[in-house]
Design an enzyme around this catalytic site. Structure first.
Site, PDB file in Angstrom:
ATOM      1  N   HIS A   1      27.215  79.776 116.426  1.00 57.25           N
ATOM      2  CA  HIS A   1      26.642  79.915 117.755  1.00 57.25           C
ATOM      3  C   HIS A   1      26.951  81.309 118.258  1.00 57.25           C
ATOM      4  CE1 HIS A   1      25.626  79.063 121.914  1.00 57.25           C
ATOM      5  NE2 HIS A   1      24.998  77.997 121.466  1.00 57.25           N
TER       6      HIS A   1
ATOM      7  N   ASP B   1      23.272  71.001 117.547  1.00 50.69           N
ATOM      8  CA  ASP B   1      22.233  70.457 116.676  1.00 50.69           C
ATOM      9  C   ASP B   1      22.785  69.702 115.484  1.00 50.69           C
ATOM     10  OD1 ASP B   1      20.008  71.235 118.105  1.00 50.69           O
ATOM     11  OD2 ASP B   1      20.167  73.280 117.370  1.00 50.69           O
TER      12      ASP B   1
HETATM   13  N1  ACO Z   1      25.949  79.572 108.118  1.00 51.10           N
HETATM   14  C1  ACO Z   1      26.551  80.560 107.429  1.00 51.10           C
HETATM   15  N2  ACO Z   1      26.985  81.698 107.974  1.00 51.10           N
HETATM   16  C2  ACO Z   1      26.800  81.855 109.300  1.00 51.10           C
HETATM   17  C3  ACO Z   1      26.164  80.869 110.084  1.00 51.10           C
HETATM   18  C4  ACO Z   1      25.746  79.696 109.449  1.00 51.10           C
HETATM   19  N3  ACO Z   1      25.154  78.717 110.119  1.00 51.10           N
HETATM   20  N4  ACO Z   1      26.093  81.298 111.348  1.00 51.10           N
HETATM   21  C5  ACO Z   1      26.657  82.514 111.377  1.00 51.10           C
HETATM   22  N5  ACO Z   1      27.092  82.862 110.122  1.00 51.10           N
HETATM   23  C6  ACO Z   1      27.762  84.111 109.735  1.00 51.10           C
HETATM   24  C7  ACO Z   1      26.706  85.182 109.496  1.00 51.10           C
HETATM   25  O1  ACO Z   1      26.287  85.216 108.161  1.00 51.10           O
HETATM   26  C8  ACO Z   1      27.455  86.430 109.907  1.00 51.10           C
HETATM   27  O2  ACO Z   1      28.310  86.800 108.866  1.00 51.10           O
HETATM   28  P1  ACO Z   1      28.604  88.348 108.550  1.00 51.10           P
HETATM   29  O3  ACO Z   1      29.308  88.876 109.757  1.00 51.10           O
HETATM   30  O4  ACO Z   1      29.469  88.299 107.332  1.00 51.10           O
HETATM   31  O5  ACO Z   1      27.275  88.997 108.326  1.00 51.10           O
HETATM   32  C9  ACO Z   1      28.296  85.972 111.075  1.00 51.10           C
HETATM   33  O6  ACO Z   1      28.523  84.575 110.849  1.00 51.10           O
HETATM   34  C10 ACO Z   1      27.631  86.172 112.424  1.00 51.10           C
HETATM   35  O7  ACO Z   1      26.363  85.517 112.376  1.00 51.10           O
HETATM   36  P2  ACO Z   1      25.059  85.990 113.131  1.00 51.10           P
HETATM   37  O8  ACO Z   1      23.856  85.386 112.501  1.00 51.10           O
HETATM   38  O9  ACO Z   1      25.080  87.477 113.315  1.00 51.10           O
HETATM   39  O10 ACO Z   1      25.304  85.322 114.546  1.00 51.10           O
HETATM   40  P3  ACO Z   1      24.258  85.190 115.703  1.00 51.10           P
HETATM   41  O11 ACO Z   1      25.059  85.081 116.940  1.00 51.10           O
HETATM   42  O12 ACO Z   1      23.216  86.242 115.621  1.00 51.10           O
HETATM   43  O13 ACO Z   1      23.513  83.805 115.362  1.00 51.10           O
HETATM   44  C11 ACO Z   1      22.961  81.539 115.202  1.00 51.10           C
HETATM   45  C12 ACO Z   1      23.813  82.589 115.938  1.00 51.10           C
HETATM   46  C13 ACO Z   1      21.489  81.985 115.218  1.00 51.10           C
HETATM   47  C14 ACO Z   1      23.068  80.225 115.957  1.00 51.10           C
HETATM   48  C15 ACO Z   1      23.479  81.415 113.766  1.00 51.10           C
HETATM   49  O14 ACO Z   1      24.814  80.934 113.782  1.00 51.10           O
HETATM   50  C16 ACO Z   1      22.594  80.489 112.914  1.00 51.10           C
HETATM   51  O15 ACO Z   1      21.580  80.943 112.409  1.00 51.10           O
HETATM   52  N6  ACO Z   1      23.002  79.185 112.773  1.00 51.10           N
HETATM   53  C17 ACO Z   1      22.200  78.223 112.017  1.00 51.10           C
HETATM   54  C18 ACO Z   1      21.017  77.752 112.870  1.00 51.10           C
HETATM   55  C19 ACO Z   1      21.443  76.824 113.981  1.00 51.10           C
HETATM   56  O16 ACO Z   1      22.197  75.900 113.776  1.00 51.10           O
HETATM   57  N7  ACO Z   1      20.894  77.096 115.180  1.00 51.10           N
HETATM   58  C20 ACO Z   1      21.153  76.272 116.372  1.00 51.10           C
HETATM   59  C21 ACO Z   1      21.999  77.015 117.366  1.00 51.10           C
HETATM   60  S1  ACO Z   1      22.325  76.030 118.779  1.00 51.10           S
HETATM   61  C22 ACO Z   1      20.882  76.108 119.651  1.00 51.10           C
HETATM   62  O17 ACO Z   1      20.123  77.034 119.605  1.00 51.10           O
HETATM   63  C23 ACO Z   1      20.552  74.983 120.498  1.00 51.10           C
END
Ligand code: ACO
Length: 378
Positions: free
Chosen positions: A261, A315
């Site tokens: 998140h 989620d």
């Molecule tokens: N699985 C694996 N690695 C992850 C995940 C994940 N679900 N989420 C974050 N990371 C890692 C990234 O790879 C990144 O690693 P790095 O620094 O080595 O490159 C780091 O954690 C930061 O992740 P970002 O994607 O930059 O974080 P951001 O804040 O942009 O994204 C998001 C947040 C979009 C929710 C992301 O965690 C994600 O895509 N999760 C999966 C989709 C999901 O469950 N979405 C629902 C969110 S809740 C909602 O919207 C109601």
């Protein structure tokens, strides 16, 4: 003009001042108008919480009864909206159907008097009342059935579950569904709320505001993740496959759905409540093997990614709850929208109260002074 650093995804940049909800992502705290989510989930109802968010205070008994009555009274949708929805392709995604139907409402209520509190209240009531009816109508019509008329003797959530398959739901199921709506109704400046506020800032009508937010909510990185969580659990299939699946994801740098998140760096407080609700459902209606897979996933993801602050988000468990209720997977995100519409409308009202049209800037990284090449020379 001050030159600001470009932040992809506007991370950390305030887009508005708001008193609607508050998140402390380090401590795992979520409050609506200052009240902790745990307390609302235990003591409130969806409609009362919607009132709190939109009008800024808990309603008196009389105010709540009036609001509930208004919503009940406006549940039916116009025949012409229903006929329009009949023409939608049954293979279409229910979020697209909802976006089109919400926008179509604006055609029928085109008077746009944003200074008139009666217009504001009517629009709020109509959207909260009709969105569930439209979601349920599309669900039945895509299977070739006629939509079911809303039942005035049923509360908001029980009526929605009833409209899905014409069966009165178990009271525990209806209450749990109502709590799910409370958990999903609002969450500070997320993508769909930002979208709603940008649209609101142009002083367009609230139906366009909601339609644009529905479109934004549908993506797999936002509300669409709950649908993908179930698809992922189906693909994993057994507890033994969890570890290799996660290792594969990490190696290929693909996201594990339902985890991570932008704001929470601990387990999402809504996921904690939802997990508890899922357990109540399994106790009464039978265990779900997907829950064992989900629990194992939580352990392995924490082991591998806990140091990065990656934990289950809302989620991850909402899909399991809806699945146990027999709700089709592609309705999970429309249900999220049924809840979130009240949050969007609270932001719509707040935006109108101190409006300035959104017009951010950009960092141009393209070319200059390029000469035009005639088509036969390209
Ligand atoms: N699985 C694996 N690695 C992850 C995940 C994940 N679900 N989420 C974050 N990371 C890692 C990234 O790879 C990144 O690693 P790095 O620094 O080595 O490159 C780091 O954690 C930061 O992740 P970002 O994607 O930059 O974080 P951001 O804040 O942009 O994204 C998001 C947040 C979009 C929710 C992301 O965690 C994600 O895509 N999760 C999966 C989709 C999901 O469950 N979405 C629902 C969110 S809740 C909602 O919207 C109601």
């Amino acid at each position: 003009m001050m030159v600001c650093e470009y932040k992809p995804g506007l991370e950390g940049i305030p887009a508005a001042q708001s008193s609607i909800s508050y998140v402390d992502g380090q401590k795992g705290i979520l409050e609506y108008r200052g009240i902790r989510i745990e307390e609302l989930a235990e003591k409130s109802t969806f409609l009362e919480t919607a009132y709190l968010l939109i009008w800024g205070k808990l309603p008196s008994k009389e105010e709540l009864e009036t609001f509930e009555h208004e919503v009940r009274y406006h549940r039916r949708i116009k025949y012409r909206i229903r006929d329009m929805m009949k023409c939608f392709p049954e293979s279409g995604h229910p979020m697209d159907a909802l976006q089109a139907s919400a926008a179509a409402l604006g055609l029928f209520y085109s008077l746009r008097d944003l200074h008139n509190p009666v217009y504001i209240r009517d629009s709020v009531v109509r959207l909260i009342a009709t969105i569930p009816t439209m979601v349920a109508a599309f669900q039945l019509m895509r299977k070739g059935n006629d939509p079911v008329r809303p039942r005035d003797d049923l509360d908001y959530s029980a009526n929605f579950l009833y409209m899905l398959d014409e069966r009165e739901p178990d009271p525990l199921m209806a209450r749990i569904f109502d709590i799910c709506l409370i958990l999903q109704v609002e969450h500070t400046m997320n993508a769909s709320t930002f979208s709603a506020r940008v649209t609101a800032s142009t002083l367009t009508d609230p139906y366009a505001v909601v339609a644009s937010a529905v479109g934004t909510l549908g993506g797999p990185l936002h509300g669409g993740a709950n649908e993908e969580v179930i698809q992922m659990l189906e693909k994993i299939g057994s507890v033994e496959n969890v570890r290799p699946y996660i290792e594969d994801c990490l190696q290929s740098k693909s996201k594990i759905m339902g985890f991570g998140h932008r704001v929470y760096k601990v387990k999402d407080p809504r996921a904690i409540i939802l997990q508890n609700l899922a357990e109540q459902l399994f106790e009464k209606f039978g265990h779900d093997k997907f829950y064992d897979i989900a629990q194992e996933m939580e352990l392995v993801v924490e082991e591998k990614l806990g140091s990065k602050g990656i934990y289950p988000n809302i989620d991850f468990y909402s899909g399991l709850v809806y699945r146990k209720m027999g709700i089709p997977t592609d309705l999970f995100t429309p249900i999220f929208a049924i809840a979130r519409v009240a949050g969007w409308l609270a932001h719509w009202k707040e935006q109108l109260a101190e409006n300035r049209i959104f017009r951010p800037t950009q960092v141009y990284n393209g070319l200059h002074e390029i000469t035009y090449t005639p088509i036969d020379k390209r």
